[in-house]
Design a protein around this motif. Structure first.
Motif, short mmCIF file in Angstrom:
data_model
loop_
_atom_site.label_atom_id
_atom_site.label_comp_id
_atom_site.label_asym_id
_atom_site.label_seq_id
_atom_site.Cartn_x
_atom_site.Cartn_y
_atom_site.Cartn_z
N THR A 1 -5.88 -20.06 30.00
CA THR A 1 -7.17 -20.17 31.21
C THR A 1 -6.37 -20.50 32.41
O THR A 1 -5.17 -20.71 32.52
CB THR A 1 -8.00 -21.45 30.79
OG1 THR A 1 -7.41 -22.59 30.85
CG2 THR A 1 -8.52 -21.22 29.19
N ASN A 2 -7.12 -20.75 33.44
CA ASN A 2 -6.80 -20.80 34.83
C ASN A 2 -7.30 -22.27 35.28
O ASN A 2 -6.81 -22.66 36.22
CB ASN A 2 -7.67 -19.74 35.64
CG ASN A 2 -7.30 -18.50 35.16
OD1 ASN A 2 -5.93 -17.95 35.27
ND2 ASN A 2 -8.22 -17.66 34.73
N SER A 3 -8.03 -22.93 34.36
CA SER A 3 -8.36 -24.27 34.82
C SER A 3 -9.02 -24.97 33.65
O SER A 3 -9.16 -24.37 32.58
CB SER A 3 -9.58 -24.20 35.84
OG SER A 3 -10.71 -23.72 35.22
N GLY A 4 -9.20 -26.21 33.87
CA GLY A 4 -9.65 -27.24 32.70
C GLY A 4 -10.93 -26.95 32.69
O GLY A 4 -11.17 -26.66 31.41
N ALA A 5 -12.01 -26.46 33.40
CA ALA A 5 -13.09 -26.07 33.19
C ALA A 5 -13.15 -24.82 32.40
O ALA A 5 -14.15 -24.64 31.72
CB ALA A 5 -14.10 -25.89 34.69
N GLU A 6 -12.40 -23.99 32.65
CA GLU A 6 -12.46 -22.69 31.93
C GLU A 6 -12.03 -22.86 30.57
O GLU A 6 -12.56 -22.30 29.56
CB GLU A 6 -11.46 -21.47 32.42
CG GLU A 6 -11.48 -20.36 32.04
CD GLU A 6 -10.60 -19.28 32.58
OE1 GLU A 6 -9.98 -18.59 31.81
OE2 GLU A 6 -10.48 -19.37 33.86
N GLY A 7 -11.30 -24.02 30.38
CA GLY A 7 -10.89 -24.43 28.78
C GLY A 7 -12.03 -25.00 28.28
O GLY A 7 -12.27 -24.73 26.90
N VAL A 8 -12.85 -25.63 29.07
CA VAL A 8 -14.02 -26.23 28.41
C VAL A 8 -14.93 -25.32 28.02
O VAL A 8 -15.72 -25.42 26.92
CB VAL A 8 -14.85 -27.25 29.45
CG1 VAL A 8 -16.04 -27.65 28.88
CG2 VAL A 8 -13.71 -28.66 29.35
#
Length: 477
Positions: A135-142
């Protein structure tokens, strides 16, 4: 004369971009530009608390501003710079990569570097996690974890904890336990339900309803730096397995060695997460990148056929520059033994602050695991200090810790933060490369700040009172 010649004559020549010259021309004008073009409210906030500095250079745990003042960064970009800023080895590898003119984001291919990084990440997991999505970020991982859980289980509900933080995109916000971030953005995803952290009976009550796809939890809550009770995470994972829900371990801030182990959940013993989410310092801070690791059966439910082989994707996922940065960051983490340093420096700072608790009435306790730390304040006993405490909390429930954060920055040039809304906690999240002298710099400064905070009335309280009155006025408007 040909039309091509006319175009050549009429077009005025434009020199190529000189980034260094541009930065020099506008040096120190950061806040004017942000007030006009980006976020005026944040500019006002930073100016109010004295954080309106303009940094021009960074190395390791340090920053320098336009006046060449040196700062100790005990926040590391919310944990992004776990390796410190501009780590020379990661820079070397990325320069070599750029010079190689290697292809990236071809899309109709299977990129080599993402396969190599996925293999390296799997080696570091405490349990068997078979597949990786970048992903590109933690939020996108969530967001990825939410989708995976629903698809794999066929159930709609996600359970999360109060006071948790999992990101600010729409899906991630639906499992964010801090109402100050949620206000104004409803309605959220349906069937997202909050329970208290460390509350196993509450979790089991939700799981018994039979509709839970997954339980998402931080192994250490970032907002407030709340540690799990012994055995909590292991028992939570077993309850999830018993009731057919996935156990989702959000290691966006706590992973990559910050707590002294690669994943913070490893401190809890034999825990078997179904999904692990990583981000922040995975690239050493050079480029946005995150990773979601999961069990094979979950992956096969999501990508169950050739027709669904790209059912979950992202344009910049597996970018070669990001993958190279990830490989370099893992190499530095291992070769420089930074996890051991996180334990040693965390204990040095934590025990140093703990030794101050009996001396200072405002200090309640310090919580840490490696280099994530929360210093909590509490109501004092003496009448004059209790008046100061009550006054600050009447003006604004998030105000009191600024009495430490502001002078740490203004007088001692140390960057820290308040750990969340409505909590009396100062948070430390320094890079894993900090030294004993850095730790002593902080401890000496913090002790001085505590001495000044226990003088009431005094300059610290004049500043806080002014900020509190300003906040009340803004709310009234």
């Amino acid at each position: 004369m040909s039309s091509e010649s006319v175009l050549k004559k009429s077009a005025s020549p434009r020199p190529p971009l000189d980034l260094a010259a541009l930065v020099k021309e506008y040096a120190g004008k950061n806040y004017e530009l942000h007030a006009e073009h980006i976020n005026p409210a944040n500019v006002r906030t930073l100016k109010t608390i004295g954080f309106d500095r303009c940094y021009t250079r960074a190395e390791g745990a340090y920053l320098w501003d336009v006046k060449d003042k040196k700062y100790l960064d005990m926040l590391s970009g919310y944990g992004v710079f776990g390796l410190g800023r501009n780590h020379p080895e990661v820079r070397r590898i990325l320069k070599e990569f750029l010079d190689a003119e290697y292809p990236s984001l071809v899309k109709m291919e299977a990129p080599l570097l993402s396969g190599l990084l996925a293999a390296e990440l799997k080696k570091r997991m405490p349990n068997q996690l078979d597949m990786v999505f970048f992903t590109n970020s933690g939020a996108e991982g969530v967001e990825t974890a939410i989708k995976y859980a629903k698809c794999a289980t066929g159930k709609p509900a996600i359970i999360y904890c109060k006071k948790s933080f999992h990101g600010l995109s729409a899906g991630a916000l639906s499992v964010n336990g801090d109402d100050s971030f949620r206000d104004g953005f409803a309605p959220f995803l349906p069937d997202c339900r909050a329970i208290s952290f460390n509350d196993l009976p509450a979790l089991e009550a939700e799981l018994r309803k039979g509709d839970v796809a997954g339980f998402m939890v931080e192994p250490i809550q970032g907002k407030g730096v709340n540690l799990p009770a012994p055995g909590y995470l292991a028992q939570a994972q077993k309850l999830c397995r018993k009731h057919g829900a996935l156990f989702i371990d959000d290691e966006v801030q706590t992973g990559m060695g910050r707590t002294g182990k690669f994943l913070a959940i490893e401190h809890e013993g034999d825990v078997d997460p179904d999904i692990v989410v990583l981000a922040k310092s995975l690239s050493g801070g050079f480029v946005p990148v995150g990773a979601v690791l999961c069990k094979k059966w979950i992956h096969e439910k999501v990508f169950c056929s050739m027709q669904r082989s790209v059912v979950h994707s992202s344009t910049f996922s597996q970018g070669s520059f990001a993958m190279a940065a990830g490989l370099a960051a893992l190499d530095v983490l291992d070769r420089e033994d930074l996890m051991a340093n996180a334990v040693g420096m965390g204990d040095l700072i934590g025990k140093g602050v703990a030794s101050m608790v009996p001396r200072f009435e405002f200090l309640k306790e310090v919580r840490w695991r490696g280099l994530i730390m929360g210093i909590e304040f509490g109501s004092p006993k003496s009448i004059s200090l209790k008046l100061a405490w009550t006054t600050c909390h009447t003006l604004d429930k998030s105000l009191f810790p600024q009495a430490a954060v502001i002078p740490l920055m203004d007088k001692h040039h140390i960057i820290t933060q308040v750990a969340g809304h409505g909590v009396d906690v100062v948070k430390l999240l320094p890079p894993l490369i900090i030294t004993e002298s850095d730790a002593q710099w902080f401890l000496t400064a913090f002790e001085d700040v505590m001495v000044q905070m226990h003088k009431f009335p005094g300059p610290a309280w004049d500043v806080l009172t002014g900020i509190g009155k300003m906040a009340l006025t803004q709310r009234a408007r």
